[in-house]
Design a protein around this motif. Structure first.
Motif, PDB file in Angstrom:
ATOM      1  N   GLY A  13       2.625 -79.330 -74.974  1.00 55.57           N
ATOM      2  CA  GLY A  13       1.601 -78.297 -74.914  1.00 55.57           C
ATOM      3  C   GLY A  13       0.538 -78.560 -73.864  1.00 55.57           C
ATOM      4  N   PHE A  14       0.159 -79.813 -73.702  1.00 58.15           N
ATOM      5  CA  PHE A  14      -0.875 -80.152 -72.720  1.00 58.15           C
ATOM      6  C   PHE A  14      -0.368 -79.932 -71.299  1.00 58.15           C
ATOM      7  CE2 PHE A  14      -1.842 -82.938 -76.411  1.00 58.15           C
ATOM      8  CZ  PHE A  14      -3.001 -82.297 -76.816  1.00 58.15           C
ATOM      9  N   SER A  15       0.853 -80.392 -71.038  1.00 58.41           N
ATOM     10  CA  SER A  15       1.464 -80.147 -69.728  1.00 58.41           C
ATOM     11  C   SER A  15       1.609 -78.651 -69.488  1.00 58.41           C
ATOM     12  CB  SER A  15       2.839 -80.827 -69.637  1.00 58.41           C
ATOM     13  OG  SER A  15       2.716 -82.231 -69.633  1.00 58.41           O
ATOM     14  N   GLY A  16       2.008 -77.935 -70.521  1.00 57.43           N
ATOM     15  CA  GLY A  16       2.173 -76.488 -70.416  1.00 57.43           C
ATOM     16  C   GLY A  16       0.877 -75.781 -70.062  1.00 57.43           C
ATOM     17  N   GLN A  17      -0.253 -76.247 -70.624  1.00 60.04           N
ATOM     18  CA  GLN A  17      -1.542 -75.620 -70.328  1.00 60.04           C
ATOM     19  C   GLN A  17      -1.908 -75.773 -68.856  1.00 60.04           C
ATOM     20  OE1 GLN A  17      -4.886 -76.392 -72.978  1.00 60.04           O
ATOM     21  NE2 GLN A  17      -3.446 -76.844 -74.634  1.00 60.04           N
ATOM     22  N   VAL A  18      -1.720 -76.968 -68.299  1.00 58.82           N
ATOM     23  CA  VAL A  18      -2.063 -77.187 -66.894  1.00 58.82           C
ATOM     24  C   VAL A  18      -1.121 -76.381 -65.999  1.00 58.82           C
ATOM     25  CG1 VAL A  18      -2.328 -78.891 -65.052  1.00 58.82           C
ATOM     26  CG2 VAL A  18      -3.077 -79.448 -67.375  1.00 58.82           C
ATOM     27  N   ALA A  19       0.168 -76.382 -66.333  1.00 65.87           N
ATOM     28  CA  ALA A  19       1.130 -75.593 -65.561  1.00 65.87           C
ATOM     29  C   ALA A  19       0.775 -74.108 -65.624  1.00 65.87           C
ATOM     30  CB  ALA A  19       2.544 -75.835 -66.074  1.00 65.87           C
ATOM     31  N   GLN A  20       0.318 -73.646 -66.771  1.00 70.78           N
ATOM     32  CA  GLN A  20      -0.061 -72.238 -66.928  1.00 70.78           C
ATOM     33  C   GLN A  20      -1.286 -71.913 -66.073  1.00 70.78           C
ATOM     34  OE1 GLN A  20      -1.113 -71.082 -70.949  1.00 70.78           O
ATOM     35  NE2 GLN A  20      -0.555 -68.961 -70.545  1.00 70.78           N
ATOM     36  N   ILE A  21      -2.258 -72.797 -66.032  1.00 73.97           N
ATOM     37  CA  ILE A  21      -3.456 -72.573 -65.205  1.00 73.97           C
ATOM     38  C   ILE A  21      -3.060 -72.500 -63.732  1.00 73.97           C
ATOM     39  CG2 ILE A  21      -5.565 -73.682 -64.348  1.00 73.97           C
ATOM     40  CD1 ILE A  21      -5.941 -74.715 -67.295  1.00 73.97           C
ATOM     41  N   LEU A  22      -2.265 -73.464 -63.272  1.00 73.55           N
ATOM     42  CA  LEU A  22      -1.846 -73.465 -61.870  1.00 73.55           C
ATOM     43  C   LEU A  22      -0.999 -72.234 -61.552  1.00 73.55           C
ATOM     44  CD1 LEU A  22      -0.997 -77.250 -61.428  1.00 73.55           C
ATOM     45  CD2 LEU A  22      -3.055 -76.041 -60.646  1.00 73.55           C
ATOM     46  N   GLY A  23      -0.118 -71.869 -62.478  1.00 76.01           N
ATOM     47  CA  GLY A  23       0.711 -70.681 -62.296  1.00 76.01           C
ATOM     48  C   GLY A  23      -0.120 -69.415 -62.258  1.00 76.01           C
ATOM     49  N   TYR A  24      -1.102 -69.309 -63.125  1.00 77.53           N
ATOM     50  CA  TYR A  24      -1.989 -68.143 -63.169  1.00 77.53           C
ATOM     51  C   TYR A  24      -2.708 -67.969 -61.839  1.00 77.53           C
ATOM     52  CZ  TYR A  24      -5.896 -65.137 -64.539  1.00 77.53           C
ATOM     53  OH  TYR A  24      -6.816 -64.125 -64.601  1.00 77.53           O
ATOM     54  N   LEU A  25      -3.141 -69.109 -61.276  1.00 75.12           N
ATOM     55  CA  LEU A  25      -3.848 -69.070 -59.997  1.00 75.12           C
ATOM     56  C   LEU A  25      -2.907 -68.933 -58.802  1.00 75.12           C
ATOM     57  CD1 LEU A  25      -6.551 -71.819 -60.618  1.00 75.12           C
ATOM     58  CD2 LEU A  25      -6.898 -69.334 -60.522  1.00 75.12           C
ATOM     59  N   GLY A  26      -1.605 -69.041 -59.053  1.00 81.02           N
ATOM     60  CA  GLY A  26      -0.642 -68.923 -57.966  1.00 81.02           C
ATOM     61  C   GLY A  26      -0.624 -70.121 -57.036  1.00 81.02           C
ATOM     62  N   VAL A  27      -1.007 -71.281 -57.557  1.00 83.89           N
ATOM     63  CA  VAL A  27      -1.027 -72.501 -56.752  1.00 83.89           C
ATOM     64  C   VAL A  27       0.403 -73.009 -56.575  1.00 83.89           C
ATOM     65  CG1 VAL A  27      -1.802 -74.908 -56.668  1.00 83.89           C
ATOM     66  CG2 VAL A  27      -3.336 -73.130 -57.545  1.00 83.89           C
ATOM     67  N   ASP A  28       0.770 -73.305 -55.335  1.00 78.84           N
ATOM     68  CA  ASP A  28       2.059 -73.923 -55.048  1.00 78.84           C
ATOM     69  C   ASP A  28       1.914 -75.418 -55.303  1.00 78.84           C
ATOM     70  OD1 ASP A  28       4.682 -74.292 -54.139  1.00 78.84           O
ATOM     71  OD2 ASP A  28       3.996 -74.630 -52.091  1.00 78.84           O
ATOM     72  N   TYR A  29       2.695 -75.947 -56.242  1.00 80.35           N
ATOM     73  CA  TYR A  29       2.560 -77.361 -56.574  1.00 80.35           C
ATOM     74  C   TYR A  29       3.908 -77.998 -56.859  1.00 80.35           C
ATOM     75  CZ  TYR A  29       2.948 -76.086 -61.564  1.00 80.35           C
ATOM     76  OH  TYR A  29       3.381 -75.614 -62.781  1.00 80.35           O
ATOM     77  N   GLN A  30       3.925 -79.307 -56.690  1.00 82.49           N
ATOM     78  CA  GLN A  30       5.106 -80.112 -57.001  1.00 82.49           C
ATOM     79  C   GLN A  30       4.979 -80.595 -58.433  1.00 82.49           C
ATOM     80  OE1 GLN A  30       7.809 -80.839 -55.098  1.00 82.49           O
ATOM     81  NE2 GLN A  30       8.662 -81.902 -56.863  1.00 82.49           N
ATOM     82  N   ASP A  31       5.949 -80.266 -59.258  1.00 83.57           N
ATOM     83  CA  ASP A  31       5.961 -80.781 -60.626  1.00 83.57           C
ATOM     84  C   ASP A  31       6.904 -81.981 -60.696  1.00 83.57           C
ATOM     85  OD1 ASP A  31       8.120 -79.031 -60.140  1.00 83.57           O
ATOM     86  OD2 ASP A  31       8.337 -78.545 -62.263  1.00 83.57           O
ATOM     87  N   ILE A  32       6.464 -83.015 -61.383  1.00 85.72           N
ATOM     88  CA  ILE A  32       7.271 -84.217 -61.559  1.00 85.72           C
ATOM     89  C   ILE A  32       7.383 -84.477 -63.048  1.00 85.72           C
ATOM     90  CG2 ILE A  32       7.439 -86.697 -61.148  1.00 85.72           C
ATOM     91  CD1 ILE A  32       5.968 -86.168 -58.478  1.00 85.72           C
ATOM     92  N   ASN A  33       8.607 -84.409 -63.543  1.00 84.04           N
ATOM     93  CA  ASN A  33       8.884 -84.588 -64.962  1.00 84.04           C
ATOM     94  C   ASN A  33       8.947 -86.079 -65.284  1.00 84.04           C
ATOM     95  OD1 ASN A  33       9.779 -84.560 -67.592  1.00 84.04           O
ATOM     96  ND2 ASN A  33      11.590 -83.320 -67.193  1.00 84.04           N
ATOM     97  N   VAL A  34       7.915 -86.584 -65.943  1.00 85.03           N
ATOM     98  CA  VAL A  34       7.866 -88.014 -66.265  1.00 85.03           C
ATOM     99  C   VAL A  34       8.872 -88.397 -67.342  1.00 85.03           C
ATOM    100  CG1 VAL A  34       5.449 -88.214 -65.558  1.00 85.03           C
ATOM    101  CG2 VAL A  34       6.000 -87.800 -67.969  1.00 85.03           C
ATOM    102  N   LEU A  35       9.433 -87.413 -68.035  1.00 79.52           N
ATOM    103  CA  LEU A  35      10.433 -87.713 -69.059  1.00 79.52           C
ATOM    104  C   LEU A  35      11.774 -88.106 -68.442  1.00 79.52           C
ATOM    105  CD1 LEU A  35       9.679 -84.841 -71.608  1.00 79.52           C
ATOM    106  CD2 LEU A  35       8.857 -87.212 -71.650  1.00 79.52           C
ATOM    107  N   ASP A  36      11.941 -87.834 -67.146  1.00 78.42           N
ATOM    108  CA  ASP A  36      13.181 -88.200 -66.462  1.00 78.42           C
ATOM    109  C   ASP A  36      13.268 -89.687 -66.166  1.00 78.42           C
ATOM    110  OD1 ASP A  36      14.119 -85.606 -66.431  1.00 78.42           O
ATOM    111  OD2 ASP A  36      13.482 -85.200 -64.369  1.00 78.42           O
ATOM    112  N   ASP A  37      12.136 -90.376 -66.130  1.00 78.52           N
ATOM    113  CA  ASP A  37      12.123 -91.789 -65.739  1.00 78.52           C
ATOM    114  C   ASP A  37      10.928 -92.465 -66.394  1.00 78.52           C
ATOM    115  OD1 ASP A  37      11.877 -94.281 -64.453  1.00 78.52           O
ATOM    116  OD2 ASP A  37      12.620 -93.485 -62.555  1.00 78.52           O
TER     117      ASP A  37
END
Length: 116
Positions: free
Chosen positions: A33-57
């Protein structure tokens, strides 16, 4: 990967992308949920960003916490500068300081979202 290799990899990601979000899951499918909130804020603002999934490693998950000296995920970096986690980014969005940082750093976002 050794801890030095992880630090080098993290440093490279932050250097090569203007906005980086270390998160659980991806911007399309947040797994926290916390990651989702930040992603939602950046998405709402239309910010182009690199997401890195820490669960992969797990070495990246632990490494980014040591790198920033911040105990939680998500972690947002803008132009190489650590901004904070979910609570801080949400407060920055609400008080306008996130958009101020984006402006100061020359990061494009959808300013029409701010017109009320």
């Amino acid at each position: 990967m050794s801890s030095q290799d992880v630090n080098d990899w993290i440093r490279k990601q932050i250097a090569n992308h203007d906005v980086v979000l270390f998160m659980k899951g991806t911007k399309q499918f947040p797994q926290c949920g916390f990651s989702g909130q930040v992603a939602q804020i950046l998405g709402y603002l239309g910010v182009d960003y690199q997401d890195i999934n820490v669960l992969d490693d797990m070495s990246v998950r632990d490494g980014v916490k040591a790198f920033s000296n911040w105990p939680t995920i998500p972690q947002l970096y803008i132009k190489g500068e650590f901004q904070g986690g979910c609570d801080i980014v949400r407060e920055m969005f609400q008080d306008g300081s996130l958009m101020q940082v984006l402006d100061e750093k020359g990061i494009l976002y959808d300013k029409s979202k701010l017109m009320a």
